[in-house]
Design a protein around this motif. Structure first.
Motif, PDB file in Angstrom:
ATOM      1  N   ARG A 201     -14.305   6.760  39.113  1.00  0.00           N
ATOM      2  CA  ARG A 201     -13.249   7.613  38.591  1.00  0.00           C
ATOM      3  C   ARG A 201     -13.864   8.658  37.661  1.00  0.00           C
ATOM      4  NH1 ARG A 201      -7.998   5.211  38.617  1.00  0.00           N
ATOM      5  NH2 ARG A 201      -7.745   4.470  40.759  1.00  0.00           N
ATOM      6  N   ILE A 202     -13.365   9.885  37.748  1.00  0.00           N
ATOM      7  CA  ILE A 202     -13.900  10.955  36.906  1.00  0.00           C
ATOM      8  C   ILE A 202     -12.732  11.647  36.192  1.00  0.00           C
ATOM      9  CG2 ILE A 202     -16.061  11.380  38.111  1.00  0.00           C
ATOM     10  CD1 ILE A 202     -13.178  13.581  38.884  1.00  0.00           C
ATOM     11  N   SER A 203     -13.065  12.509  35.253  1.00  0.00           N
ATOM     12  CA  SER A 203     -12.024  13.211  34.514  1.00  0.00           C
ATOM     13  C   SER A 203     -11.354  14.249  35.406  1.00  0.00           C
ATOM     14  CB  SER A 203     -12.617  13.887  33.270  1.00  0.00           C
ATOM     15  OG  SER A 203     -13.464  14.955  33.649  1.00  0.00           O
ATOM     16  N   LEU A 204     -10.110  14.527  35.105  1.00  0.00           N
ATOM     17  CA  LEU A 204      -9.376  15.540  35.865  1.00  0.00           C
ATOM     18  C   LEU A 204     -10.050  16.899  35.725  1.00  0.00           C
ATOM     19  CD1 LEU A 204      -6.884  16.319  37.527  1.00  0.00           C
ATOM     20  CD2 LEU A 204      -5.661  16.643  35.367  1.00  0.00           C
ATOM     21  N   GLN A 205     -10.619  17.160  34.539  1.00  0.00           N
ATOM     22  CA  GLN A 205     -11.299  18.432  34.310  1.00  0.00           C
ATOM     23  C   GLN A 205     -12.461  18.618  35.280  1.00  0.00           C
ATOM     24  OE1 GLN A 205     -10.451  20.912  32.233  1.00  0.00           O
ATOM     25  NE2 GLN A 205     -12.188  22.121  32.965  1.00  0.00           N
ATOM     26  N   ALA A 206     -13.251  17.552  35.486  1.00  0.00           N
ATOM     27  CA  ALA A 206     -14.385  17.633  36.409  1.00  0.00           C
ATOM     28  C   ALA A 206     -13.912  17.875  37.837  1.00  0.00           C
ATOM     29  CB  ALA A 206     -15.215  16.352  36.336  1.00  0.00           C
ATOM     30  N   GLU A 207     -12.820  17.236  38.224  1.00  0.00           N
ATOM     31  CA  GLU A 207     -12.296  17.432  39.577  1.00  0.00           C
ATOM     32  C   GLU A 207     -11.787  18.859  39.770  1.00  0.00           C
ATOM     33  OE1 GLU A 207     -10.998  16.043  43.513  1.00  0.00           O
ATOM     34  OE2 GLU A 207     -12.573  15.568  42.060  1.00  0.00           O
ATOM     35  N   VAL A 208     -11.139  19.392  38.754  1.00  0.00           N
ATOM     36  CA  VAL A 208     -10.626  20.762  38.845  1.00  0.00           C
ATOM     37  C   VAL A 208     -11.778  21.756  38.956  1.00  0.00           C
ATOM     38  CG1 VAL A 208      -9.420  22.585  37.562  1.00  0.00           C
ATOM     39  CG2 VAL A 208      -8.460  20.276  37.668  1.00  0.00           C
ATOM     40  N   GLU A 209     -12.826  21.550  38.184  1.00  0.00           N
ATOM     41  CA  GLU A 209     -14.004  22.435  38.263  1.00  0.00           C
ATOM     42  C   GLU A 209     -14.630  22.371  39.648  1.00  0.00           C
ATOM     43  OE1 GLU A 209     -16.505  21.158  35.111  1.00  0.00           O
ATOM     44  OE2 GLU A 209     -15.266  22.065  33.526  1.00  0.00           O
ATOM     45  N   TYR A 210     -14.631  21.190  40.251  1.00  0.00           N
ATOM     46  CA  TYR A 210     -15.151  21.034  41.605  1.00  0.00           C
ATOM     47  C   TYR A 210     -14.307  21.836  42.598  1.00  0.00           C
ATOM     48  CZ  TYR A 210     -15.849  18.736  46.110  1.00  0.00           C
ATOM     49  OH  TYR A 210     -16.064  18.489  47.433  1.00  0.00           O
ATOM     50  N   LEU A 211     -12.974  21.745  42.460  1.00  0.00           N
ATOM     51  CA  LEU A 211     -12.085  22.500  43.351  1.00  0.00           C
ATOM     52  C   LEU A 211     -12.300  24.002  43.193  1.00  0.00           C
ATOM     53  CD1 LEU A 211      -8.725  20.518  42.932  1.00  0.00           C
ATOM     54  CD2 LEU A 211     -10.421  20.288  44.754  1.00  0.00           C
ATOM     55  N   GLU A 212     -12.454  24.438  41.961  1.00  0.00           N
ATOM     56  CA  GLU A 212     -12.668  25.864  41.707  1.00  0.00           C
ATOM     57  C   GLU A 212     -13.970  26.351  42.355  1.00  0.00           C
ATOM     58  OE1 GLU A 212     -10.467  26.642  37.421  1.00  0.00           O
ATOM     59  OE2 GLU A 212     -12.487  25.762  37.438  1.00  0.00           O
ATOM     60  N   SER A 213     -15.003  25.534  42.283  1.00  0.00           N
ATOM     61  CA  SER A 213     -16.281  25.914  42.903  1.00  0.00           C
ATOM     62  C   SER A 213     -16.137  25.995  44.412  1.00  0.00           C
ATOM     63  CB  SER A 213     -17.367  24.901  42.531  1.00  0.00           C
ATOM     64  OG  SER A 213     -17.618  24.915  41.146  1.00  0.00           O
ATOM     65  N   TYR A 214     -15.421  25.053  44.976  1.00  0.00           N
ATOM     66  CA  TYR A 214     -15.245  25.055  46.433  1.00  0.00           C
ATOM     67  C   TYR A 214     -14.456  26.289  46.884  1.00  0.00           C
ATOM     68  CZ  TYR A 214     -13.900  23.648  51.127  1.00  0.00           C
ATOM     69  OH  TYR A 214     -13.699  23.613  52.476  1.00  0.00           O
ATOM     70  N   VAL A 215     -13.382  26.586  46.168  1.00  0.00           N
ATOM     71  CA  VAL A 215     -12.575  27.752  46.523  1.00  0.00           C
ATOM     72  C   VAL A 215     -13.395  29.030  46.354  1.00  0.00           C
ATOM     73  CG1 VAL A 215     -10.544  29.114  45.901  1.00  0.00           C
ATOM     74  CG2 VAL A 215     -10.376  26.623  46.025  1.00  0.00           C
ATOM     75  N   SER A 216     -14.200  29.112  45.301  1.00  0.00           N
ATOM     76  CA  SER A 216     -15.059  30.284  45.095  1.00  0.00           C
ATOM     77  C   SER A 216     -16.034  30.461  46.252  1.00  0.00           C
ATOM     78  CB  SER A 216     -15.833  30.146  43.779  1.00  0.00           C
ATOM     79  OG  SER A 216     -14.949  30.135  42.677  1.00  0.00           O
ATOM     80  N   LEU A 217     -16.574  29.351  46.730  1.00  0.00           N
ATOM     81  CA  LEU A 217     -17.495  29.398  47.864  1.00  0.00           C
ATOM     82  C   LEU A 217     -16.789  29.939  49.103  1.00  0.00           C
ATOM     83  CD1 LEU A 217     -20.336  28.715  48.925  1.00  0.00           C
ATOM     84  CD2 LEU A 217     -19.503  26.417  49.443  1.00  0.00           C
ATOM     85  N   GLN A 218     -15.552  29.508  49.318  1.00  0.00           N
ATOM     86  CA  GLN A 218     -14.805  30.000  50.470  1.00  0.00           C
ATOM     87  C   GLN A 218     -14.425  31.477  50.303  1.00  0.00           C
ATOM     88  OE1 GLN A 218     -14.608  28.513  53.145  1.00  0.00           O
ATOM     89  NE2 GLN A 218     -14.726  26.315  52.782  1.00  0.00           N
TER      90      GLN A 218
END
Length: 338
Positions: A201-218
């Protein structure tokens, strides 16, 4: 292990207290002038007979019932019980005749019945303990099974994620995009997250940063070809909540997989908000019926995976609604965070 030791200690303490009350019961309610009698039974005899009952109770609970009461030895169990009760009656009659001969005439009618009652109580106790242990074993087996299923689901994330990311990089390479180097660095960060964070389990903040990086890549991949809207509304207090890693990304991956390429004027709309520990996640993309479903053999793996993980990790704490219509694919997830 510590919890088991504490439970056994507590159980032993409860039994010790209850039997102490039973053994010394005459001395709590009667007086020395009356020889601590309970009805026709002298206090001394009552205490000694309870020691006999104690042997019946635990002899049946810990020895006879678990060892002999089965299909193979049920008849031996009946014989052993009869002998145990008969022996208890003999011992109590002997105690009366040796130490309480003057009370024997009145007390002998109370010799057999208490032994039978204690044996019946012991049987019910044994059944209850066996049921509790069986339920505990079942829960432990289910926990192991769920853990194995979750490990399998998590292991499916990596190849599926990598497949989709490599597809994006191939697209950038074909365009000879100047963003290829930046995207590779971004991919490195995403894979580091995937390798080291996906098993806990990880923090919601870390998951959101991951989503932002993925969307930026796309966004690097598609540029202006696809309209991408990504809205996040999370207060500072809500970022401290934990979440299962890579739980939300399959919905976004699915949107990019099926919402681009075929659709006219494609767009992807992503909204993520959290309020009082309740996460609301919405993804909408345009798609063309009859083309997206058969895009490749991996279609549906991510969504099936996340459905299973939601069921395992957030039972009764999530609602997932997926709707299609008018060439729009809508995902709405409501999740109670921990």
């Amino acid at each position: 292990m510590m919890r088991i030791v504490k439970y056994r200690y507590f159980s032993f303490l409860v039994h010790a207290v209850l039997w102490s009350i039973v053994l010394f019961f005459p001395y709590f309610i009667s007086s020395a002038d009356d020889r601590y009698k309970i009805g026709p039974l002298p206090g001394g005899y009552f205490t000694l007979s309870q020691i006999v009952h104690l042997v019946i109770f635990y002899g049946n609970s810990f020895l006879l019932y678990p060892k002999l009461l089965n299909r193979a030895y049920w008849w031996l169990y009946i014989i052993a019980v009869i002998l145990l009760i008969a022996l208890s009656v003999g011992v109590k009659l002997y105690i009366l005749s040796i130490w309480f001969p003057n009370d024997m005439a009145d007390a002998r009618t109370h010799v057999l019945f208490p032994s039978v009652i204690v044996f019946i109580v012991s049987v019910f106790y044994s059944i209850t303990v066996e049921k509790v242990r069986a339920e505990k074993r079942q829960k432990e087996n289910e926990a192991v099974k769920l853990s194995m299923e979750l490990q399998l689901l998590r292991s499916q994330i990596s190849p599926h994620f990598l497949f989709n990311i490599l597809t994006s990089l191939v697209s950038l390479a074909r365009k000879r995009s100047g963003d290829l180097e930046a995207s590779l660095l971004m991919l490195s960060g995403l894979m580091r997250y995937m390798l080291y964070e996906a098993g806990k389990r990880i923090s919601l903040q870390a998951e959101v940063e991951y989503l932002e990086s993925y969307v930026s890549l796309q966004q690097m991949r598609f540029g202006r070809e696809v309209k991408i809207v990504f809205n996040i509304a999370i207060s500072q207090e809500d970022t401290s909540y934990n979440i299962e890693p890579m739980l939300l990304i399959p919905f976004i991956e699915n949107a990019f997989k099926h919402g681009t390429g075929y659709a006219h004027e494609p767009f992807i709309d992503i909204d993520l908000s959290v309020k009082n520990g309740i996460l609301v996640f919405h993804v909408m993309n345009k798609y063309e019926e009859g083309t997206a479903a058969g895009k490749d053999e991996t279609s549906g793996i991510g969504l099936n995976n996340v459905r299973s993980r939601l069921t395992l990790l957030y039972p009764q704490r999530h609602e997932l609604v997926i709707q299609t219509g008018n060439n729009l694919f809508n995902v709405n997830l409501t999740l109670q965070l921990l």
